[in-house]
Motif scaffolding. Structure first.
Motif, mmCIF file in Angstrom:
data_model
loop_
_atom_site.group_PDB
_atom_site.id
_atom_site.type_symbol
_atom_site.label_atom_id
_atom_site.label_comp_id
_atom_site.label_asym_id
_atom_site.label_seq_id
_atom_site.Cartn_x
_atom_site.Cartn_y
_atom_site.Cartn_z
ATOM 1 N N MET A 103 0.850 -1.186 0.000
ATOM 2 C CA MET A 103 0.000 0.000 0.000
ATOM 3 C C MET A 103 0.884 1.234 0.000
ATOM 4 S SD MET A 103 -2.951 1.076 2.739
ATOM 5 C CE MET A 103 -1.821 1.531 4.052
ATOM 6 N N PRO A 104 0.762 2.163 -0.947
ATOM 7 C CA PRO A 104 1.612 3.343 -0.993
ATOM 8 C C PRO A 104 1.575 4.107 0.328
ATOM 9 C CG PRO A 104 0.321 3.152 -2.995
ATOM 10 C CD PRO A 104 -0.208 2.120 -2.045
ATOM 11 N N GLY A 105 2.771 4.383 0.842
ATOM 12 C CA GLY A 105 2.855 5.168 2.059
ATOM 13 C C GLY A 105 2.743 4.377 3.330
ATOM 14 N N GLY A 106 2.378 3.115 3.278
ATOM 15 C CA GLY A 106 2.246 2.351 4.508
ATOM 16 C C GLY A 106 2.339 0.867 4.265
ATOM 17 N N MET A 107 2.633 0.109 5.301
ATOM 18 C CA MET A 107 2.806 -1.327 5.182
ATOM 19 C C MET A 107 1.482 -2.025 5.439
ATOM 20 S SD MET A 107 3.051 -4.426 6.763
ATOM 21 C CE MET A 107 2.922 -3.895 8.450
ATOM 22 N N SER A 108 1.121 -2.975 4.564
ATOM 23 C CA SER A 108 -0.059 -3.776 4.839
ATOM 24 C C SER A 108 -0.032 -5.114 4.125
ATOM 25 C CB SER A 108 -1.329 -3.029 4.410
ATOM 26 O OG SER A 108 -1.404 -2.963 3.011
ATOM 27 N N GLU A 109 0.826 -5.267 3.111
ATOM 28 C CA GLU A 109 0.684 -6.392 2.208
ATOM 29 C C GLU A 109 1.554 -7.598 2.552
ATOM 30 O OE1 GLU A 109 3.010 -4.745 -1.533
ATOM 31 O OE2 GLU A 109 2.307 -3.242 -0.120
ATOM 32 N N TYR A 110 2.434 -7.492 3.535
ATOM 33 C CA TYR A 110 3.369 -8.571 3.773
ATOM 34 C C TYR A 110 2.893 -9.475 4.904
ATOM 35 C CZ TYR A 110 6.008 -5.137 1.183
ATOM 36 O OH TYR A 110 6.393 -4.214 0.247
ATOM 37 N N ASP A 111 3.131 -10.776 4.747
ATOM 38 C CA ASP A 111 2.724 -11.730 5.774
ATOM 39 C C ASP A 111 3.619 -11.642 7.002
ATOM 40 O OD1 ASP A 111 0.673 -12.685 4.218
ATOM 41 O OD2 ASP A 111 1.939 -14.176 3.240
ATOM 42 N N ILE A 112 4.882 -11.292 6.792
ATOM 43 C CA ILE A 112 5.833 -11.245 7.899
ATOM 44 C C ILE A 112 6.682 -9.981 7.775
ATOM 45 C CG2 ILE A 112 7.821 -12.362 8.983
ATOM 46 C CD1 ILE A 112 6.768 -15.024 8.016
ATOM 47 N N MET A 113 6.881 -9.304 8.883
ATOM 48 C CA MET A 113 7.834 -8.210 8.947
ATOM 49 C C MET A 113 8.611 -8.376 10.236
ATOM 50 S SD MET A 113 7.251 -4.088 9.097
ATOM 51 C CE MET A 113 6.776 -3.961 7.400
ATOM 52 N N ASN A 114 9.916 -8.509 10.138
ATOM 53 C CA ASN A 114 10.740 -8.800 11.301
ATOM 54 C C ASN A 114 11.476 -7.548 11.770
ATOM 55 O OD1 ASN A 114 10.187 -11.634 11.449
ATOM 56 N ND2 ASN A 114 11.464 -11.896 9.641
ATOM 57 N N ASN A 115 11.022 -6.976 12.861
ATOM 58 C CA ASN A 115 11.709 -5.863 13.520
ATOM 59 C C ASN A 115 12.183 -4.800 12.534
ATOM 60 O OD1 ASN A 115 11.352 -6.949 16.085
ATOM 61 N ND2 ASN A 115 13.229 -8.150 15.962
ATOM 62 N N ALA A 120 12.691 -1.084 11.275
ATOM 63 C CA ALA A 120 12.786 0.246 11.873
ATOM 64 C C ALA A 120 11.601 1.085 11.414
ATOM 65 C CB ALA A 120 14.092 0.908 11.465
ATOM 66 N N PHE A 121 10.918 1.712 12.358
ATOM 67 C CA PHE A 121 9.752 2.512 12.001
ATOM 68 C C PHE A 121 10.219 3.916 11.637
ATOM 69 C CE2 PHE A 121 5.775 4.833 12.511
ATOM 70 C CZ PHE A 121 4.916 3.984 11.820
ATOM 71 N N ALA A 122 10.561 4.072 10.373
ATOM 72 C CA ALA A 122 11.024 5.340 9.817
ATOM 73 C C ALA A 122 10.704 5.325 8.336
ATOM 74 C CB ALA A 122 12.531 5.505 10.038
ATOM 75 N N PRO A 123 10.521 6.499 7.710
ATOM 76 C CA PRO A 123 10.204 6.517 6.277
ATOM 77 C C PRO A 123 11.289 5.834 5.452
ATOM 78 C CG PRO A 123 9.796 8.660 7.257
ATOM 79 C CD PRO A 123 10.522 7.853 8.293
ATOM 80 N N LYS A 124 10.904 4.817 4.688
ATOM 81 C CA LYS A 124 11.841 4.061 3.858
ATOM 82 C C LYS A 124 11.324 3.989 2.428
ATOM 83 C CE LYS A 124 14.715 2.712 7.189
ATOM 84 N NZ LYS A 124 16.159 3.039 7.202
ATOM 85 N N ASP A 125 12.227 3.743 1.504
ATOM 86 C CA ASP A 125 11.883 3.619 0.094
ATOM 87 C C ASP A 125 11.178 2.288 -0.134
ATOM 88 O OD1 ASP A 125 11.817 3.335 -2.660
ATOM 89 O OD2 ASP A 125 13.685 4.421 -2.946
ATOM 90 N N THR A 126 9.878 2.332 -0.389
ATOM 91 C CA THR A 126 9.083 1.100 -0.517
ATOM 92 C C THR A 126 9.272 0.420 -1.863
ATOM 93 O OG1 THR A 126 7.191 2.401 -1.305
ATOM 94 C CG2 THR A 126 7.313 1.945 1.061
ATOM 95 N N ILE A 127 9.847 1.113 -2.835
ATOM 96 C CA ILE A 127 10.030 0.524 -4.160
ATOM 97 C C ILE A 127 11.221 -0.422 -4.171
ATOM 98 C CG2 ILE A 127 10.562 1.040 -6.583
ATOM 99 C CD1 ILE A 127 9.023 3.640 -6.242
ATOM 100 N N ARG A 128 12.265 -0.085 -3.422
ATOM 101 C CA ARG A 128 13.500 -0.858 -3.484
ATOM 102 C C ARG A 128 13.718 -1.787 -2.299
ATOM 103 N NH1 ARG A 128 13.408 3.571 -5.977
ATOM 104 N NH2 ARG A 128 14.301 3.753 -8.041
ATOM 105 N N TRP A 129 12.946 -1.636 -1.249
ATOM 106 C CA TRP A 129 13.089 -2.508 -0.094
ATOM 107 C C TRP A 129 11.727 -3.070 0.283
ATOM 108 C CZ3 TRP A 129 16.504 1.183 -1.190
ATOM 109 C CH2 TRP A 129 17.861 0.884 -1.019
ATOM 110 N N ARG A 130 11.679 -4.369 0.533
ATOM 111 C CA ARG A 130 10.407 -5.041 0.732
ATOM 112 C C ARG A 130 9.874 -4.858 2.157
ATOM 113 N NH1 ARG A 130 7.088 -8.976 -1.325
ATOM 114 N NH2 ARG A 130 6.145 -10.404 0.185
ATOM 115 N N GLU A 131 10.616 -5.305 3.146
ATOM 116 C CA GLU A 131 10.099 -5.299 4.517
ATOM 117 C C GLU A 131 10.359 -3.965 5.190
ATOM 118 O OE1 GLU A 131 11.087 -8.603 6.957
ATOM 119 O OE2 GLU A 131 10.421 -10.091 5.508
ATOM 120 N N VAL A 132 9.615 -2.960 4.754
ATOM 121 C CA VAL A 132 9.677 -1.641 5.376
ATOM 122 C C VAL A 132 8.251 -1.178 5.627
ATOM 123 C CG1 VAL A 132 11.873 -1.042 4.305
ATOM 124 C CG2 VAL A 132 9.738 -0.444 3.152
#
Length: 332
Positions: A1-13, A15-27
């Motif tokens: 989801m643009p701007g926020g995380m919702s689509e991944y089954d697992i996210m491991n720890n 960092a809660f900070a703005p990250k580039d969602t296009i190039r990194w998956r678990e952000v």
């Protein structure tokens, strides 16, 4: 989801900070406020954290039978690991429970800062036509003219004709490549005569071969880092090469950057900017800034604050940290 995380089954720890969602998956995303809302058989509930509290916030998600969500903070593994122990803050959070999500949202809206004004509303009524959608980086004056003529022949009236990536000779020049755009002012004049505005793509990076690099470097206007050998460096890799990341924690550097953009705008009769990037993804792990900020999210905030202060109105941004107060269009 643009701007926020919702689509991944697992996210491991993460960092809660703005990250580039296009190039990194678990952000978590690039437009963030530390606030989560969900519901269960007992009703709706939310968790919120003060965004100004200096804690290395991380979260994890597991979409299993328990639908686990974990909120934590790790000094040892974070950018705050060198913080003296007496200055370390603990993680404080607020849990709210109400019957419906709407009630929670209304209560939350009374706690956060409200927009200080309205963004440019013309974008609501007329579409933005971006060169990126058709040409990506492969743009020339001839292609842009043909694109504009296609828009006109099909009866569209853009709010903004947006010239995206590919107009500079080197990233950070803040000028048109004369080989690709020998007379761009004629094109801009035609677009204005049609009743549309012209905006242009900008990032906070100045690449090493840019005509602006030495001046920004000599004025100590790049975020710096420390490598494993203890040497200080001022260039970072980003998606379009190697360059300096402007240090917006410094008012002088911010003014220097925006003065350069203002000259670019006035010289070419431009109407606004699309400010890309701003995520913490490209910050060095051991970053150094002029104002000694301790959190990378404070660099994001300084970047967006500087945009709001210098170019309000017809402006787009891509990233944000607790930035509801800014009257800017946030897009991805």
């Amino acid at each position: 989801m643009p701007g926020g995380m919702s689509e991944y089954d697992i996210m491991n720890n993460a960092a809660f900070a703005p990250k580039d969602t296009i190039r990194w998956r678990e952000v978590n995303g690039n437009i963030l406020h530390p606030y989560w809302i969900t519901q269960s058989y007992v009703g709706s509930y939310s968790i919120s954290v003060d965004p100004d509290r200096t804690v290395p916030l991380v979260n994890s998600v597991k979409k299993n039978e328990a639908n686990e969500f974990c909120l934590n903070f790790y000094y040892a593994m974070s950018e705050l690991r060198k913080t003296p122990r007496p200055l370390m803050e603990t993680l404080l959070y607020k849990i709210s429970i109400k019957d419906t999500a709407m009630e929670l949202q209304k209560a939350f809206q009374n706690e956060i800062s409200r927009p200080e004004g309205l963004p440019d509303i013309e974008i609501l009524y007329k579409p933005i036509f971006s060169t990126w959608a058709i040409f990506k980086r492969n743009i020339t004056q001839e292609k842009l003219l043909g694109y504009f003529e296609d828009i006109v022949s099909n009866g569209y009236l853009p709010s903004n004709y947006e010239i995206d990536d590919g107009y500079e000779e080197h990233y950070g020049d803040h000028s048109f490549d004369k080989t690709k755009f020998p007379n761009v002012t004629d094109l801009i004049a035609k677009i204005h005569d049609y009743g549309s505005r012209v905006t242009i793509w900008i990032t906070p990076f100045i690449n090493i071969f840019s005509s602006n690099f030495d001046e920004f470097s000599n004025n100590d206007c790049f975020v710096k880092g420390i490598d494993r050998a203890g040497e200080i460096f001022e260039t970072v890799p980003w998606w379009n090469g190697l360059g300096g990341m402007v240090d917006f924690s410094s008012q002088e550097c911010s003014d220097f950057f925006h003065s350069d953009l203002l000259n670019f705008m006035e010289l070419n009769n431009l109407d606004g900017f699309k400010f890309d990037a701003g995520e913490t993804t490209y910050m060095p792990s051991d970053f150094i800034t002029n104002m000694n900020i301790s959190r990378s999210v404070d660099w994001t905030s300084a970047y967006i604050d500087s945009i709001k202060n210098n170019f309000p109105g017809n402006t787009e941004i891509r990233s944000s940290w607790a930035g509801q107060k800014h009257p800017l269009w946030v897009c991805d």
